[in-house]
Design a protein around this motif. Sequence first.
Motif: not given
Length: 111
Positions: A60-63, A68-69, A71-74, A79-80
Amino acid sequence: MTAGDSSGRLDDDYPACTTGRAADMLGTTQVFLRAIAGARLITPLRSEGGHHRYSRYQFRIAARAREPVDQGIPIEAACRITVLKDQLEEARRIDAEHRRTAEVPSPTAAV
């Protein structure tokens, strides 16, 4: 702690899946899972053979981090963001609890 230390529990914290299986189930890559583990968002346990194992809770956390990843977020920023969202949710829960407590009149106030 190893996956063998979980006493056979089949719950959200039981480390049931390998990295490859977890990546397949999440529709992502093993590299992504290693990256969020490297960013300390999740800490997979290890089996007695030394393989990483992931729990449903970690899925669930990974999903949530994957959104955001995608959507292009590093990854580090995703994670933050995930951690900050969890902290905000917890703060809101605590605030709501305090508000409920404050709304209950004390027995001595009615005198």
